[in-house]
Scaffold this motif. Structure first.
Motif, short mmCIF file in Angstrom:
data_model
loop_
_atom_site.label_atom_id
_atom_site.label_comp_id
_atom_site.label_asym_id
_atom_site.label_seq_id
_atom_site.Cartn_x
_atom_site.Cartn_y
_atom_site.Cartn_z
N SER A 25 0.81 -1.22 0.00
CA SER A 25 0.00 0.00 0.00
C SER A 25 0.84 1.27 0.00
O SER A 25 0.37 2.33 -0.41
CB SER A 25 -0.94 -0.02 1.21
OG SER A 25 -0.19 -0.10 2.41
N ILE A 26 2.07 1.18 0.46
CA ILE A 26 2.94 2.35 0.53
C ILE A 26 3.17 2.98 -0.83
O ILE A 26 3.37 4.18 -0.96
CB ILE A 26 4.30 1.97 1.18
CG1 ILE A 26 5.12 3.22 1.48
CG2 ILE A 26 5.07 1.01 0.28
CD1 ILE A 26 6.39 2.92 2.24
N PHE A 27 3.10 2.18 -1.89
CA PHE A 27 3.46 2.70 -3.20
C PHE A 27 2.39 3.61 -3.80
O PHE A 27 2.68 4.39 -4.70
CB PHE A 27 3.78 1.54 -4.15
CG PHE A 27 4.97 0.75 -3.74
CD1 PHE A 27 4.85 -0.57 -3.36
CD2 PHE A 27 6.23 1.33 -3.69
CE1 PHE A 27 5.95 -1.31 -2.96
CE2 PHE A 27 7.33 0.62 -3.29
CZ PHE A 27 7.20 -0.71 -2.92
N SER A 28 1.16 3.50 -3.33
CA SER A 28 0.10 4.34 -3.90
C SER A 28 0.33 5.82 -3.62
O SER A 28 -0.16 6.66 -4.38
CB SER A 28 -1.25 3.90 -3.34
OG SER A 28 -1.33 4.14 -1.95
N ASP A 68 -0.51 3.08 -12.97
CA ASP A 68 -1.89 2.75 -12.64
C ASP A 68 -1.92 2.30 -11.19
O ASP A 68 -1.21 1.35 -10.82
CB ASP A 68 -2.43 1.63 -13.53
CG ASP A 68 -2.65 2.08 -14.95
OD1 ASP A 68 -2.49 1.25 -15.86
OD2 ASP A 68 -3.00 3.25 -15.15
N ASN A 69 -2.74 2.98 -10.38
CA ASN A 69 -2.86 2.62 -8.97
C ASN A 69 -4.04 1.69 -8.78
O ASN A 69 -5.19 2.11 -8.92
CB ASN A 69 -3.05 3.88 -8.11
CG ASN A 69 -1.78 4.68 -7.97
OD1 ASN A 69 -0.76 4.36 -8.56
ND2 ASN A 69 -1.85 5.74 -7.19
N ALA A 70 -3.76 0.42 -8.49
CA ALA A 70 -4.81 -0.53 -8.15
C ALA A 70 -4.77 -0.76 -6.65
O ALA A 70 -3.90 -0.25 -5.95
CB ALA A 70 -4.60 -1.82 -8.92
N ASN A 79 -3.63 -1.93 -3.45
CA ASN A 79 -2.41 -2.51 -2.90
C ASN A 79 -1.31 -2.78 -3.92
O ASN A 79 -0.29 -3.38 -3.58
CB ASN A 79 -2.69 -3.81 -2.14
CG ASN A 79 -3.44 -3.54 -0.86
OD1 ASN A 79 -3.24 -2.52 -0.22
ND2 ASN A 79 -4.33 -4.46 -0.50
N THR A 80 -1.49 -2.38 -5.18
CA THR A 80 -0.45 -2.57 -6.19
C THR A 80 -0.43 -1.37 -7.12
O THR A 80 -1.48 -0.91 -7.57
CB THR A 80 -0.71 -3.84 -7.01
OG1 THR A 80 -0.71 -4.98 -6.14
CG2 THR A 80 0.41 -4.03 -8.04
N VAL A 81 0.78 -0.88 -7.40
CA VAL A 81 0.97 0.15 -8.40
C VAL A 81 1.66 -0.50 -9.60
O VAL A 81 2.68 -1.19 -9.45
CB VAL A 81 1.83 1.30 -7.86
CG1 VAL A 81 2.23 2.25 -8.99
CG2 VAL A 81 1.08 2.06 -6.78
N TYR A 82 1.09 -0.29 -10.77
CA TYR A 82 1.69 -0.77 -12.01
C TYR A 82 2.39 0.41 -12.67
O TYR A 82 1.76 1.42 -12.99
CB TYR A 82 0.64 -1.38 -12.93
CG TYR A 82 -0.01 -2.60 -12.32
CD1 TYR A 82 -1.22 -2.49 -11.65
CD2 TYR A 82 0.60 -3.84 -12.40
CE1 TYR A 82 -1.82 -3.60 -11.07
CE2 TYR A 82 0.02 -4.96 -11.82
CZ TYR A 82 -1.19 -4.84 -11.16
OH TYR A 82 -1.76 -5.93 -10.58
N LEU A 83 3.69 0.26 -12.83
CA LEU A 83 4.52 1.32 -13.39
C LEU A 83 5.01 0.89 -14.76
O LEU A 83 5.39 -0.27 -14.96
CB LEU A 83 5.72 1.56 -12.46
CG LEU A 83 6.67 2.69 -12.80
CD1 LEU A 83 5.99 4.04 -12.59
CD2 LEU A 83 7.92 2.60 -11.95
N TYR A 84 4.99 1.83 -15.71
CA TYR A 84 5.38 1.54 -17.09
C TYR A 84 6.41 2.55 -17.57
O TYR A 84 6.47 3.68 -17.11
CB TYR A 84 4.15 1.59 -18.00
CG TYR A 84 3.02 0.70 -17.57
CD1 TYR A 84 1.94 1.22 -16.86
CD2 TYR A 84 3.03 -0.66 -17.85
CE1 TYR A 84 0.89 0.41 -16.45
CE2 TYR A 84 1.99 -1.49 -17.43
CZ TYR A 84 0.94 -0.95 -16.73
OH TYR A 84 -0.09 -1.76 -16.33
N LEU A 85 7.18 2.11 -18.55
CA LEU A 85 8.12 3.01 -19.23
C LEU A 85 8.04 2.72 -20.73
O LEU A 85 8.61 1.73 -21.20
CB LEU A 85 9.55 2.82 -18.71
CG LEU A 85 10.56 3.83 -19.25
CD1 LEU A 85 10.24 5.24 -18.71
CD2 LEU A 85 11.98 3.44 -18.86
N ASN A 88 11.74 1.68 -8.79
CA ASN A 88 12.10 2.12 -7.45
C ASN A 88 10.94 2.90 -6.86
O ASN A 88 10.24 3.63 -7.56
CB ASN A 88 13.35 3.00 -7.53
CG ASN A 88 13.63 3.74 -6.24
OD1 ASN A 88 13.15 4.86 -6.05
ND2 ASN A 88 14.41 3.13 -5.37
N GLY A 89 10.74 2.75 -5.55
CA GLY A 89 9.70 3.52 -4.88
C GLY A 89 9.75 3.33 -3.39
O GLY A 89 10.68 2.72 -2.85
N GLY A 90 8.72 3.86 -2.71
CA GLY A 90 8.65 3.77 -1.27
C GLY A 90 9.25 4.99 -0.59
O GLY A 90 9.74 5.91 -1.25
#
Length: 116
Positions: A27-30, A72-74, A76-82, A98-100
């Motif tokens: 959840s921290i990544f949202s 995309d913030n779902a 408990n999960t963040v989907y990150l794209y490049l 990287n995150g948090g």
């Protein structure tokens, strides 16, 4: 459990495109700024792009106009794209998400190779 898992790297010819992705569980990544870094052989790890929880972005000069970061913030999960377009041999590297808090969490990396 906090976990970042990248996928979507590969081998591509110069001028081609790739779209690595990262699933950041926790959840921290949202509410976290998320980043893509890369590290080429014999070089230091460098920041490629970043995106805040509100969607503001910034890029390294070397990739501006060619790369696009998104998220995309779902639950408990963040989907990150490049999205990487017009790739060059100089983009060859292992790409890490990287995150948090204070960027304390890293994925295992995904290899991107640009070669003819």
């Amino acid at each position: 459990q906090v976990q970042l898992v990248e996928s979507g790297g590969g081998l591509v010819q110069p001028g081609g495109s790739l779209r690595p992705s990262c699933a950041a569980s926790g959840s921290i990544f949202s509410i976290s700024t998320m980043r893509w870094y890369r590290q080429a052989p014999g070089k230091r790890r460098e920041l490629v792009a970043a995106i805040t929880s509100g969607g503001d972005t910034n890029y390294a000069d070397s990739v501006k106009g060619r790369f696009t970061i998104s998220r995309d913030n779902a639950k408990n999960t963040v989907y990150l794209y490049l999205q990487m377009n017009r790739l060059k041999p100089g983009d060859t590297a292992v790409y890490y998400c990287n995150g948090g808090v204070a960027g304390s969490y890293w994925g295992q990396g995904t290899q991107v190779t640009v070669s003819s």
